[in-house]
Design an enzyme around this catalytic site. Structure first.
Site, PDB file in Angstrom:
ATOM      1  N   GLU A 211       0.896  -1.156   0.000  1.00 31.16           N
ATOM      2  CA  GLU A 211       0.000   0.000   0.000  1.00 31.16           C
ATOM      3  C   GLU A 211       0.930   1.201   0.000  1.00 31.16           C
ATOM      4  OE1 GLU A 211      -3.309  -0.502   0.016  1.00 31.16           O
ATOM      5  OE2 GLU A 211      -2.917  -2.644   0.118  1.00 31.16           O
TER       6      GLU A 211
ATOM      7  N   CYS B   6      -3.008   8.344   3.731  1.00 34.84           N
ATOM      8  CA  CYS B   6      -2.749   7.797   2.402  1.00 34.84           C
ATOM      9  C   CYS B   6      -3.941   8.015   1.489  1.00 34.84           C
ATOM     10  CB  CYS B   6      -2.438   6.319   2.516  1.00 34.84           C
ATOM     11  SG  CYS B   6      -3.673   5.438   3.475  1.00 34.84           S
TER      12      CYS B   6
HETATM   13  P1  NAP Z   1       8.552   4.820   4.329  1.00 32.67           P
HETATM   14  O1  NAP Z   1       9.676   5.720   4.645  1.00 32.67           O
HETATM   15  O2  NAP Z   1       8.528   4.164   3.014  1.00 32.67           O
HETATM   16  O3  NAP Z   1       8.539   3.730   5.501  1.00 32.67           O
HETATM   17  C1  NAP Z   1       7.544   2.755   5.560  1.00 32.67           C
HETATM   18  C2  NAP Z   1       8.007   1.620   6.423  1.00 32.67           C
HETATM   19  O4  NAP Z   1       9.087   0.951   5.780  1.00 32.67           O
HETATM   20  C3  NAP Z   1       8.538   2.040   7.789  1.00 32.67           C
HETATM   21  O5  NAP Z   1       8.151   1.104   8.744  1.00 32.67           O
HETATM   22  C4  NAP Z   1      10.036   2.018   7.581  1.00 32.67           C
HETATM   23  O6  NAP Z   1      10.753   1.845   8.771  1.00 32.67           O
HETATM   24  C5  NAP Z   1      10.150   0.804   6.701  1.00 32.67           C
HETATM   25  N1  NAP Z   1      11.404   0.700   5.994  1.00 32.67           N
HETATM   26  C6  NAP Z   1      12.108   1.665   5.383  1.00 32.67           C
HETATM   27  N2  NAP Z   1      13.222   1.143   4.828  1.00 32.67           N
HETATM   28  C7  NAP Z   1      13.205  -0.183   5.105  1.00 32.67           C
HETATM   29  C8  NAP Z   1      14.080  -1.268   4.821  1.00 32.67           C
HETATM   30  N3  NAP Z   1      15.198  -1.097   4.122  1.00 32.67           N
HETATM   31  N4  NAP Z   1      13.752  -2.498   5.258  1.00 32.67           N
HETATM   32  C9  NAP Z   1      12.617  -2.712   5.966  1.00 32.67           C
HETATM   33  N5  NAP Z   1      11.756  -1.715   6.277  1.00 32.67           N
HETATM   34  C10 NAP Z   1      12.048  -0.476   5.840  1.00 32.67           C
HETATM   35  O7  NAP Z   1       7.146   5.545   4.474  1.00 32.67           O
HETATM   36  P2  NAP Z   1       6.629   6.464   5.672  1.00 32.67           P
HETATM   37  O8  NAP Z   1       7.379   7.738   5.585  1.00 32.67           O
HETATM   38  O9  NAP Z   1       6.624   5.714   6.954  1.00 32.67           O
HETATM   39  O10 NAP Z   1       5.119   6.656   5.276  1.00 32.67           O
HETATM   40  C11 NAP Z   1       4.686   7.673   4.408  1.00 32.67           C
HETATM   41  C12 NAP Z   1       4.243   7.108   3.107  1.00 32.67           C
HETATM   42  O11 NAP Z   1       3.378   6.014   3.339  1.00 32.67           O
HETATM   43  C13 NAP Z   1       3.450   8.078   2.282  1.00 32.67           C
HETATM   44  O12 NAP Z   1       3.991   8.102   1.010  1.00 32.67           O
HETATM   45  C14 NAP Z   1       2.043   7.507   2.235  1.00 32.67           C
HETATM   46  O13 NAP Z   1       1.349   7.719   1.054  1.00 32.67           O
HETATM   47  C15 NAP Z   1       2.269   6.074   2.442  1.00 32.67           C
HETATM   48  N6  NAP Z   1       1.135   5.465   3.085  1.00 32.67           N
HETATM   49  C16 NAP Z   1       0.356   4.643   2.353  1.00 32.67           C
HETATM   50  C17 NAP Z   1      -0.720   4.041   2.937  1.00 32.67           C
HETATM   51  C18 NAP Z   1      -1.608   3.126   2.169  1.00 32.67           C
HETATM   52  O14 NAP Z   1      -2.386   2.405   2.770  1.00 32.67           O
HETATM   53  N7  NAP Z   1      -1.520   3.115   0.872  1.00 32.67           N
HETATM   54  C19 NAP Z   1      -1.021   4.265   4.273  1.00 32.67           C
HETATM   55  C20 NAP Z   1      -0.207   5.118   4.982  1.00 32.67           C
HETATM   56  C21 NAP Z   1       0.887   5.715   4.374  1.00 32.67           C
HETATM   57  P3  NAP Z   1      11.517   3.074   9.481  1.00 32.67           P
HETATM   58  O15 NAP Z   1      10.478   4.044   9.891  1.00 32.67           O
HETATM   59  O16 NAP Z   1      12.209   2.427  10.622  1.00 32.67           O
HETATM   60  O17 NAP Z   1      12.440   3.636   8.446  1.00 32.67           O
END
Ligand code: NAP
Length: 527
Positions: free
Chosen positions: A255, A294
């Site tokens: 997602e 999101c």
């Molecule tokens: P993100 O930076 O991509 O991080 C998402 C998750 O991935 C976090 O738990 C992060 O952990 C983890 N992660 C990052 N690098 C990783 C790796 N190398 N290995 C394993 N896990 C890793 O996104 P975010 O900033 O948290 O969220 C914002 C984004 O999420 C927005 O773009 C939004 O649109 C999207 N979003 C989508 C939905 C949906 O349902 N479609 C819902 C909510 C949000 P860390 O925090 O420890 O880095």
């Protein structure tokens, strides 16, 4: 305070210093986080053996009852969660979506599991297919729980709901999970998780928690495992290309970013109920969770003839938004989750202004009530108008994950459909109209590009849950940019954690195999 992980049945605290997690309002550290030292291979193994086997000793309705019990237990402790949620920048109303919303998902799956799933561990899919002429050879599709572990990686914006909306269908299916929350708001997830363990409702090994990074966990996954990811498209793209995910064809559901739209129909002129509902909903979507949803409306698609009226009406409403300390009831919009996140949103707005113009708001300055604007991650609402609505326009490709939205004028319904679909696949699109022909053209035109389509008008306004909220009964997910995944959506969300298998054989043997569990329903064959 160092956040702990919960691994192989025990709380684990990393011995290294960990990264500080600042309070979104004061900038003071709320906690530190690190998973250094965790044995990820042992976690995966423990989930599969202890957790999976324990869960599948129970039937679907028994596990559903656990979800309901868990929902009640968490509900009794939610005051603690609300207190902590303020540190994420969330107002009380924002926290309601996250905390009560998450508990609500457990309740819904608890109810569905009891009413809609059989008393066993096998889910019969459809009717038998009679393949042989005489009826001695038939086929029957069944779903059985996968025997591995689900790894749930969540985004920072819904630390409670994000965990529970994935756990509910997964545990109901009979699959154990390892939860990895986003670091910046993991202190709230950890608090909720702690209560789940304290409750002693789930069987041993059903859930584990990683506070920090996932280390080498992906190296230890197999084709019986599932990864459910929520976050940015770039992280999703990186993780789904992990060699082991590709090599073993491990289920990977994402997602990701979504540049959702809301369309005002040509009939919904100023003065109609739909116009007023539209202004209210767009305002809501810009300000709830300070736009960190999101599903938030990023593109406001309106008839050219009323675009000035929309800008005027929205600007008036946005000028009444009171940005400030989320703990105060007068505050209508809290802070972003972190200062880093605010910088991220500012740089996305800088990209957007290349071919869009700001018509309301200022990303650098905002009046903040009862909090220090220098320390908290505050950002005022920003409204833009697009000067380039073509496919290459930044409005279709740039997600500013904050209180930011852009108006796109259109001249006819066909063009509105085209603009909506230029988002490249979205979680949700909404239509505000009371004209059946317009609704039909818009809804069927955008449906292939959207996981959910809300049609809003005066007739359903009183009961409508609105554009943003993802509901456990309905699909949450979307094609293309939205990640291509599907979560929740009622029982379909449970089947995601199960294998669909076609049993073939004589009616008696197929029926016998599918009904082997104690109390399992019979396959209706040869009646
Ligand atoms: P993100 O930076 O991509 O991080 C998402 C998750 O991935 C976090 O738990 C992060 O952990 C983890 N992660 C990052 N690098 C990783 C790796 N190398 N290995 C394993 N896990 C890793 O996104 P975010 O900033 O948290 O969220 C914002 C984004 O999420 C927005 O773009 C939004 O649109 C999207 N979003 C989508 C939905 C949906 O349902 N479609 C819902 C909510 C949000 P860390 O925090 O420890 O880095």
């Amino acid at each position: 305070m160092k956040l702990k992980s919960f691994a192989t049945g025990q709380w684990f605290e990393s011995s290294d210093a960990g990264n500080p997690l600042p309070d979104a309002i004061t900038g003071e550290p709320v906690a530190e986080i690190s998973s250094e030292g965790l044995n990820f291979a042992a976690m995966a193994d423990y989930a599969r053996t202890t957790g999976g086997n324990n869960l599948r000793k129970h039937t679907f309705p028994q596990r559903a009852a656990m979800l309901t019990e868990l929902a009640k237990y968490l509900g009794e402790h939610k005051a603690d969660f609300y207190a902590l949620s303020t540190s994420t920048g969330a107002t009380r109303r924002d926290s309601w979506f996250d905390i009560d919303g998450g508990i609500g998902v457990l309740f819904v799956y608890g109810s569905k599991g009891r009413k809609e799933m059989p008393d066993g561990n096998t889910y019969i899919d459809g009717n038998p297919e009679f393949i042989g002429k005489s009826g001695s050879f038939v086929g029957q599709h069944i779903y059985v729980p996968l025997t591995g572990v689900a790894v749930h990686i969540n985004a920072f914006n819904f630390p409670c709901w994000g965990m529970l909306e994935k756990l509910a269908p997964c545990l109901l299916a009979g699959m154990p999970a390892i939860v990895k929350p986003a670091s910046s708001t993991a202190y709230l997830t950890e608090a909720v998780f702690r209560k789940m363990i304290e409750s002693d409702i789930l069987p041993e090994g059903a859930v584990q928690l990683i506070s920090g990074r996932t280390g080498d966990l992906f190296d230890h996954l197999t084709c019986q495992d599932v990864v459910g990811f929520t976050g940015s498209k770039s992280t999703a793209d990186m993780l789904r290309q992990h060699p082991n995910i590709i090599d073993k064809s491990i289920r990977f559901s994402a997602e990701a970013d979504s540049i959702n739209c809301s369309i005002l129909g040509l009939d919904a002129q100023p003065g109609t109920p739909e116009f007023d509902l539209y202004i209210k909903e767009v305002l809501n979507e810009i300000t709830t969770k300070a736009g960190q949803k999101c599903t938030a409306i990023r593109r406001i698609i309106v008839p050219e003839s009323v675009s000035d009226a929309v800008i005027q009406a929205l600007s008036e409403k946005l000028s009444e938004v009171r940005v400030g300390h989320p703990g105060l009831k007068e505050t209508t919009m809290g802070a972003l989750a972190s200062l880093d996140q605010r910088e991220e949103v500012r740089s996305r707005v800088a990209e957007l202004v290349a071919d869009n113009e700001i018509v309301y708001g200022d990303v650098e300055n905002v009046e903040v009530h009862d909090a220090d604007p220098a320390k908290g991650a505050f950002l005022g609402p920003v409204l833009l108008r697009s000067n380039d609505t073509s496919a290459s326009g930044s409005v279709h490709n740039t997600e500013a994950f904050g209180p930011v939205s852009t108006i796109l004028p259109y001249s006819n319904t066909t063009e509105a459909v085209q603009l909506a679909n230029l988002g490249g696949g979205s979680l949700v699109g909404s239509i505000f109209s009371h004209d059946k022909d317009i609704i039909r053209e818009l809804a069927l035109g955008i449906a292939p590009w959207h996981g959910r389509v809300l049609i809003a008008d005066r007739d359903c306004a009183d009961e409508s849950t609105g554009h943003g909220p993802a509901l456990p009964q309905l699909v949450h997910g979307g094609p293309g940019r939205a990640g291509g995944g599907e979560e929740m959506g009622g029982i379909r969300g449970v089947l995601h954690y199960m294998q669909r298998t076609a049993l073939q054989g004589s009616p008696a043997s197929v029926s016998y195999s599918a009904s082997g569990d104690e109390g399992m329903i019979q396959v209706p064959i040869n009646e």
